[in-house]
Design an enzyme around this catalytic site. Structure first.
Site, PDB file in Angstrom:
ATOM      1  N   CYS A 112       0.842  -1.197   0.000  1.00 22.04           N
ATOM      2  CA  CYS A 112       0.000   0.000   0.000  1.00 22.04           C
ATOM      3  C   CYS A 112       0.877   1.248   0.000  1.00 22.04           C
ATOM      4  O   CYS A 112       1.880   1.326   0.718  1.00 22.04           O
ATOM      5  CB  CYS A 112      -0.917  -0.005   1.221  1.00 22.04           C
ATOM      6  SG  CYS A 112      -1.882   1.513   1.411  1.00 22.04           S
ATOM      7  N   ASP A 159      -0.281  -6.020  -0.477  1.00 22.67           N
ATOM      8  CA  ASP A 159      -1.423  -6.239  -1.362  1.00 22.67           C
ATOM      9  C   ASP A 159      -1.104  -7.458  -2.222  1.00 22.67           C
ATOM     10  O   ASP A 159      -0.088  -7.476  -2.924  1.00 22.67           O
ATOM     11  CB  ASP A 159      -1.665  -5.022  -2.263  1.00 22.67           C
ATOM     12  CG  ASP A 159      -2.076  -3.786  -1.483  1.00 22.67           C
ATOM     13  OD1 ASP A 159      -2.811  -3.933  -0.486  1.00 22.67           O
ATOM     14  OD2 ASP A 159      -1.661  -2.675  -1.871  1.00 22.67           O
TER      15      ASP A 159
END
Length: 281
Positions: free
Chosen positions: A188, A195
């Site tokens: 992120c 992610d």
């Protein structure tokens, strides 16, 4: 770290901050992020080289009917890649939570409210579908199209993003093929949380060396950008180094906070043929 991680447009985001959770409808919770931040970095200042959508799945959507009985649904949102803004994911989650103790007359009213608010935040009309859990139960779990490039016997020692790993990756043979990898991982932009995603790459043109492509995708492992930005970076890098005549990049990320994000960018059609979830979703 992305060049624009300290941009003033990101300073006011709730992402990474301690926040209060409201259970009464509040459209002001939504926060936009200008797409221009990463597009300027990619030199995408004029006509875009792709069409596409960001496809969000809302797994934690609930409200009250006029009798006070809770309703639950699974929703889909299609945000055009041409919109001025992407929608910051934590603000999206907080916004959806604000529906929890709010009464709505019917499901259509919920759909209309979502469409209105999300379109305003994105800066362009979005499409919203609200599905009953019963309807969504019948949706199959699918895998990506084409050949998986993950099972290669290669050694990797660096996980710093490097676009030039694609340099010289285009061979001589003309092909039309689809490849995919489940090894896409980035962080992120704000919180540095991981992610996790899978990415499908369909193209026509000089055959792309699979080892080079896998090394390139793995180099995102310590890279900080939002999902949508990573997909546009993959698209533009493949175009720059491999110059296919047709290209589609479709990533499906695992969910966080009851939301998954599935960015789609293509030289061909502006959305995928389906929005069916994968095993990790």
């Amino acid at each position: 770290m992305s060049k624009y991680s300290d941009a003033k447009e990101l300073a006011g985001l709730t992402l990474g901050q301690k926040t209060e959770y409201s259970n009464q409808y509040d459209a002001s919770l939504l926060q936009p992020v200008p797409r221009s931040l990463n597009r300027n970095d990619l030199a995408l200042n004029g006509e875009l080289p792709f069409v596409g959508h960001d496809i969000w799945t809302m797994y934690e959507l609930s409200w009250l009917n006029t009798n006070g009985l809770p309703q639950v649904a699974v929703g889909e949102v299609f945000i055009p890649a041409t919109s001025q803004n992407l929608i910051e994911s934590k603000s999206f989650k907080l916004y959806l939570n604000s529906y929890n103790q709010t009464q709505f007359e019917n499901w259509d009213q919920v759909t209309e409210r979502l469409t209105q608010d999300l379109s305003a935040c994105a800066g362009e009309s979005v499409i919203v579908n609200v599905n009953s859990v019963t309807d969504y139960t019948n949706q199959p779990i699918v895998t990506m199209e084409g050949d998986c490039i993950d099972n290669q016997d290669i050694q990797i020692t660096s996980y710093d993003f490097e676009a030039s790993l694609l340099e010289g990756a285009a061979g001589e043979q003309e092909v039309e093929e689809t490849l995919h990898s489940h090894l896409l991982k980035s962080n992120c932009l704000i919180t540095n949380q991981p992610d996790w995603g899978s990415v499908e790459i369909a193209y026509s043109g000089k055959q792309i060396d699979r080892e080079a492509l896998l090394r390139y995708l793995v180099s995102f492992r310590e890279h900080n950008e939002f999902h949508e930005q990573c997909v546009e970076r993959i698209f533009t890098d493949i175009m720059k180094y491999c110059a296919p005549s047709k290209l589609t990049v479709f990533a499906r990320y695992t969910r966080r906070g009851g939301l998954d994000i599935n960015p789609y960018r293509s030289t061909e059609q502006d959305r995928p043929s389906h929005n069916k979830r994968m095993a990790r979703q």
